[in-house]
Design an enzyme around this catalytic site. Structure first.
Site, PDB file in Angstrom:
ATOM      1  N   HIS A 130      64.853 -51.954-110.109  1.00 19.93           N
ATOM      2  CA  HIS A 130      64.683 -50.574-109.624  1.00 19.93           C
ATOM      3  C   HIS A 130      64.847 -49.519-110.698  1.00 19.93           C
ATOM      4  CE1 HIS A 130      64.856 -51.513-105.243  1.00 19.93           C
ATOM      5  NE2 HIS A 130      65.576 -52.540-105.666  1.00 19.93           N
ATOM      6  N   LYS A 167      67.150 -35.107-103.201  1.00 20.82           N
ATOM      7  CA  LYS A 167      67.330 -36.425-103.820  1.00 20.82           C
ATOM      8  C   LYS A 167      68.661 -36.396-104.549  1.00 20.82           C
ATOM      9  CE  LYS A 167      63.366 -35.678-106.033  1.00 20.82           C
ATOM     10  NZ  LYS A 167      62.636 -36.892-105.787  1.00 20.82           N
ATOM     11  N   ARG A 168      69.128 -37.553-105.039  1.00 17.58           N
ATOM     12  CA  ARG A 168      70.348 -37.541-105.832  1.00 17.58           C
ATOM     13  C   ARG A 168      70.173 -36.605-107.041  1.00 17.58           C
ATOM     14  NH1 ARG A 168      74.611 -41.221-104.783  1.00 17.58           N
ATOM     15  NH2 ARG A 168      75.629 -40.127-106.477  1.00 17.58           N
ATOM     16  N   LYS A 228      65.666 -36.474-112.859  1.00 21.55           N
ATOM     17  CA  LYS A 228      64.909 -35.968-111.713  1.00 21.55           C
ATOM     18  C   LYS A 228      64.582 -34.477-111.875  1.00 21.55           C
ATOM     19  CE  LYS A 228      67.069 -39.361-108.598  1.00 21.55           C
ATOM     20  NZ  LYS A 228      65.994 -40.164-107.958  1.00 21.55           N
ATOM     21  N   THR A 238      61.057 -42.601-103.040  1.00 27.38           N
ATOM     22  CA  THR A 238      60.634 -42.851-101.656  1.00 27.38           C
ATOM     23  C   THR A 238      60.668 -41.545-100.870  1.00 27.38           C
ATOM     24  OG1 THR A 238      62.902 -43.585-101.291  1.00 27.38           O
ATOM     25  CG2 THR A 238      61.226 -45.298-101.442  1.00 27.38           C
ATOM     26  N   LYS A 279      58.287 -39.760 -97.821  1.00 30.64           N
ATOM     27  CA  LYS A 279      58.801 -39.188 -96.565  1.00 30.64           C
ATOM     28  C   LYS A 279      58.295 -37.754 -96.380  1.00 30.64           C
ATOM     29  CE  LYS A 279      62.773 -42.113 -97.293  1.00 30.64           C
ATOM     30  NZ  LYS A 279      64.096 -42.189 -97.939  1.00 30.64           N
TER      31      LYS A 279
HETATM   32  C1  F58 Z   1      66.203 -46.100-106.925  1.00 30.98           C
HETATM   33  N1  F58 Z   1      67.405 -46.574-107.526  1.00 30.98           N
HETATM   34  C2  F58 Z   1      65.182 -45.616-107.924  1.00 30.98           C
HETATM   35  N2  F58 Z   1      69.689 -46.832-107.574  1.00 30.98           N
HETATM   36  O1  F58 Z   1      65.762 -44.636-108.766  1.00 30.98           O
HETATM   37  C3  F58 Z   1      64.007 -45.027-107.167  1.00 30.98           C
HETATM   38  O2  F58 Z   1      63.006 -44.632-108.050  1.00 30.98           O
HETATM   39  C4  F58 Z   1      63.457 -46.069-106.215  1.00 30.98           C
HETATM   40  O3  F58 Z   1      62.494 -45.502-105.372  1.00 30.98           O
HETATM   41  C5  F58 Z   1      64.566 -46.633-105.343  1.00 30.98           C
HETATM   42  O4  F58 Z   1      65.619 -47.131-106.142  1.00 30.98           O
HETATM   43  C6  F58 Z   1      64.077 -47.760-104.462  1.00 30.98           C
HETATM   44  O5  F58 Z   1      63.362 -48.667-105.191  1.00 30.98           O
HETATM   45  C7  F58 Z   1      68.598 -46.306-106.954  1.00 30.98           C
HETATM   46  O6  F58 Z   1      68.678 -45.686-105.917  1.00 30.98           O
HETATM   47  C8  F58 Z   1      70.966 -46.647-107.202  1.00 30.98           C
HETATM   48  O7  F58 Z   1      71.311 -45.836-106.356  1.00 30.98           O
HETATM   49  C9  F58 Z   1      71.979 -47.523-107.877  1.00 30.98           C
HETATM   50  C10 F58 Z   1      73.136 -47.831-106.953  1.00 30.98           C
HETATM   51  C11 F58 Z   1      74.188 -48.660-107.644  1.00 30.98           C
HETATM   52  C12 F58 Z   1      74.648 -48.061-108.921  1.00 30.98           C
HETATM   53  C13 F58 Z   1      73.499 -47.727-109.840  1.00 30.98           C
HETATM   54  C14 F58 Z   1      72.422 -46.875-109.159  1.00 30.98           C
END
Ligand code: F58
Length: 835
Positions: free
Chosen positions: A377, A569-570, A575, A677, A681
């Site tokens: 990811h 988003k986060r 970003k 994602t 949405k």
């Molecule tokens: C996200 N990763 C990607 N990681 O940033 C995003 O582009 C993608 O659409 C999504 O995954 C789904 O494939 C992401 O959300 C985290 O939150 C991790 C959680 C655990 C610690 C490191 C970051």
């Protein structure tokens, strides 16, 4: 009429009243169930029931109806030989259950009527639910969408994860700053889960290993651990839409192992026993927020190992009890690793098969390798997981031995294939040598899996050409792409009922909910003035709802007639929420310089949580709020500009934003966002995207057509080239007068009550490093935003674009993604369970 008569001959006209209280779908049955549950489960009568009592009674009423389907489905799955997908994820960001389950059961309307008859407002009950926020962001939410689709597409599935007692923190804004509050989602009870007392697995940590000869004289290894905890299973049913299939989400809670308690207790060490109990329970206590420095996160590694060990033991139990011998494990199960967080499962399955079940290496490896598949990811180097060998040695000594042996065999294979290429061997090793010896989890995941995939076309290509290039050279056939998707049930039907109703009416039925390509029908109405009017009315109603919510919870009034420009988003530098801010400050400055400047009235809305330890991200939140404060209180501009920060962006609050957005901001630096994602949405709800060619934006643009997408900025290739040439942000600043004056305005103290130091770290970072090239894309972004404003001024054109965006979203359903996984990666087929 005598009682006997009633029993013998029920009156057909009165059938609904004879529907079973726990399963009937009529208004009458729902009401009886609600009153029963309020009384027998909550122990309350109406007059004294709290809002939570009422919510719980409603939730149990819905859960009863899920359970009937669940049991039938479990029986069908058990009796079949079908392969089951086990989705291993440290995060499941589910969002509220109640309305989603009503929608999937198809009883939202009748539930509303039933509630009304009892004087209850269903909407209020729904709002009472505390959502399970067991994830950080996209990755966790993707796992939840995939569970929904696995059920709907009728693929036997179990989601395995951790039942965190505290999920992602609640964000409150104090004086413009993010303040984190613990998320106590379980405090009022969780009606959706069932504790499985009988499902308990031991998980060991620490100690040492020793070799011994078994009764056949074979040399074996045993692990003499110095700590053991128990994982207890909690099951939540995940119902598909309009089908009898229900998937199982099995989350593990850690508990102290009783025998250990007693051991300490017997020798009089009462406090030692309590300490052990606390330590054991800590493992599933709290979700780690992302972007915390990875050094020394011992508990995080414990969490990862804890949940995969329980899950694998559970799969082995299922195999041995209901299917057959262990050598068939990989035929019965396939385990998808959601990023590297569960990758230790590869070593753990080897250990279980060899040390606990007596298999030899080759057979165990054959099964393990066939069982696992890995989804990547992220391309961000700092996000690639590694663990120090020292920590591994301390916590998981046996696993380290196994990883060394996997590595030894693997590197032999590399050396045979690529003669005299020790550089390559060093890069591919499961053990990195730079900055202390560390286990590289992505390398372990690739070596131990039969398939590897990225989450959008561009990302999957970059995986093959950058971070995993050496592995692609070795095993090209192992690499795939599955572009992410989201569930249209939650992200259209649940969050935007007006839009759902309009679509259903226009398409003639609700088939679009399970076949999102049906939305194409809407194309026929894109230029129809009547339809455009109704389309706009749906959007305006959603904007009014959001405006009301913002007044109440963010203390800002916004005009629903203005253009709602949303970035949710986060919070992360890549970003580029700060690029959005630079645009806002530029508009502010232009208006101040020329108050008569014609401008499309805009409301900028942000929603974002920053990791608690990510200082620059928190400073960006402070700046958003500081800019909002000045702009919203400046009568010279606040007819044209407003800025709102939605506190506590989570699934529920996201559901308020998606329907109300006119513009969706997807402005990450190209090459950094694996997929995104949120982009899907927003688009599904009729927002137009302003975005870079990054992640799934590329495919969204391909689908909706370039005329219906606002594109700007460098491509991933241009980004690499520019970085290779030596990027100098200061030069850009020097040459762009407007940009320079915007940065100066921020440092001038205008947004910080005269404090010229507060935002300095952010501005200095931009001028001197700018790791995500905000300044390089600034001018292109502003030009593109002008195109947005011009398009908004031509309303029929805007509505047409919005309709076409929704009409062409078929590809981004998570049902499509799950079908692709099923076919290309898991090799599984649907197993329909009828209603
Ligand atoms: C996200 N990763 C990607 N990681 O940033 C995003 O582009 C993608 O659409 C999504 O995954 C789904 O494939 C992401 O959300 C985290 O939150 C991790 C959680 C655990 C610690 C490191 C970051």
């Amino acid at each position: 009429m005598s009682p006997e008569k009633t029993l013998e001959a029920p009156d057909p006209a009165a059938t609904p009243t004879h529907e079973h209280t726990r399963t009937g779908m009529s208004k009458d049955a729902l009401n009886r169930a609600f009153i029963d549950n309020l009384f027998y489960v909550q122990g309350r009568f109406r007059e004294v029931a709290s809002p939570n009592d009422l919510y719980m009674a409603a939730a149990y009423t819905v859960r009863d109806r899920l359970l009937g389907r669940w049991i039938k489905c479990a029986e069908t799955y058990r009796d079949s030989k079908a392969r089951t997908v086990c989705y291993f994820s440290a995060e499941f960001l589910l969002g509220p259950h109640l309305l989603n389950n009503l929608v999937n059961l198809g009883i939202t309307d009748v539930a509303g009527e039933a509630g009304a008859e009892l004087g209850l407002d269903l909407h209020e009950l729904i709002e009472t639910e505390e959502e399970p926020g067991l994830g950080n962001g996209g990755l966790g939410r993707l796992a939840a969408c995939y569970m929904d689709s696995l059920s709907t597409v009728q693929i036997p599935a179990i989601g395995y994860g951790i039942r965190y007692e505290f999920g992602i923190f609640d964000q409150v804004i104090e004086d413009g700053w993010q303040v984190e509050k613990s998320d106590t989602w379980l405090k009022n009870g969780n009606p959706w889960e069932i504790l499985r007392h009988g499902l308990r697995f031991p998980v060991k940590f620490g100690g040492r290993t020793e070799q011994y000869h078994d009764e056949h004289g074979t040399l074996r290894v045993r692990w003499l651990a110095d700590m053991e905890v128990i994982g207890v299973g909690y099951d939540t049913p995940i119902l598909g839409y309009g089908v009898g299939n229900v998937s199982l989400l099995r989350l593990w809670k850690s508990e102290a192992c009783e025998s250990f308690d007693f051991q300490s207790f017997n020798v009089g060490d009462y406090y030692g026993a309590v300490q052990a109990k606390i330590e054991a329970e800590t493992i599933s206590k709290v979700l780690y927020p992302n972007d915390e420095p990875s050094a020394g996160k011992e508990l995080r590694l414990k969490q990862q190992y804890f949940f995969v060990s329980c899950s694998l033991q559970d799969m082995i139990r299922l195999q041995l009890h209901t299917v057959g011998p262990l050598d068939g494990l990989a035929d019965k199960f396939v385990a998808q690793l959601n990023d590297t967080h569960p990758a230790i499962a590869i070593a753990e399955l080897m250990r279980l098969l060899m040390d606990e079940h007596g298999m030899g290496w080759d057979q165990a490896w054959g099964i393990t390798h066939k069982t696992f598949c890995y989804t990547n990811h992220t391309l961000l180097p700092e996000a690639l997981e590694t663990w120090s060998v020292r920590l591994f040695e301390k916590l998981l000594p046996r696993h380290l031995e196994i990883i060394y042996e996997i590595n030894r065999r693997f590197l032999d294979e590399v050396r045979v294939r690529f003669l005299n290429d020790e550089g390559r061997v060093a890069r591919m090793s499961l053990i990195g040598e730079e900055g202390g010896r560390r286990v590289r989890m992505a390398n372990l995941a690739v070596v131990g899996s039969s398939a590897v995939n990225g989450v959008a076309q561009l990302h999957s290509e970059l995986v093959k050409t950058t971070i995993l290039k050496d592995f692609y050279d070795l095993w090209p056939e192992r690499f795939h792409n599955v572009t992410n998707g989201v569930t249209p049930r939650r992200f259209i039907a649940v969050c935007n009922p007006r839009l759902a109703a309009l679509i259903t009416e226009t398409c003639g039925d609700d088939r679009w909910l399970t076949d999102l390509n049906c939305l194409r029908e809407l194309e026929n109405y894109a230029d129809d003035a009547d339809f455009q009017g109704r389309w706009r009315a749906v959007k305006t109603a959603a904007k009014r709802n959001l405006a009301r919510w913002l007044t109440k919870h963010a203390w800002v009034t916004v005009d629903p007639e203005s253009l709602f420009d949303v970035q949710a988003k986060r919070l992360h530098e890549y970003k580029r929420q700060h690029l959005n801010l630079l645009h806002i400050v530029s508009l502010y400055q232009r208006l101040k310089q020329d108050p008569n400047l014609p401008m499309v009235p805009r409301t900028f809305i942000f929603g974002a949580k920053a990791a608690p330890g990510y200082h620059l991200a928190k400073l960006i939140i402070k700046l958003i709020n500081a800019v909002a404060d000045v702009i919203n209180h400046d009568p010279q501009v606040n007819d044209s500009l407003r800025v709102a920060f939605m506190p506590n962006f989570n699934v529920q609050n996201g559901q308020r934003l998606y329907p109300a957005a006119d513009i969706s901001e997807q402005i990450s630096l190209a090459g950094k966002e694996a997929s995104g994602t949120g982009n899907m949405k927003f688009s599904m709800n009729g927002a137009l995207t302003i975005g870079t060619l990054d992640g799934a934006n590329v495919e969204i643009r391909e689908e909706v057509g370039e005329d219906n997408f606002f594109l700007f900025g460098m491509t991933a290739e241009e980004v690499s080239r520019r970085q290779a040439e030596g990027y100098r942000p200061w030069d850009i600043c020097r040459d762009d007068h407007e940009l320079k004056s915007v940065l100066d305005l921020i440092t001038s103290g205008l947004f910080s009550h005269g404090d010229t130091t507060l935002f300095r770290p952010l501005i200095d970072n931009l001028i001197h490093q700018d790791p995500f090239m905000v300044l390089a894309d600034y001018r292109a972004y502003l030009d593109c935003q002008e195109r947005v404003s011009r398009a908004w001024a031509d309303r029929p054109r805007w509505e047409r674009m919005s309709i076409l965006n929704v009409a062409r979203m078929g590809k981004f359903s998570s049902d499509r993604a799950i079908r692709e996984y099923a076919e290309k990666i898991w090799k599984v087929k649907p197993l329909p369970v009828s209603l």
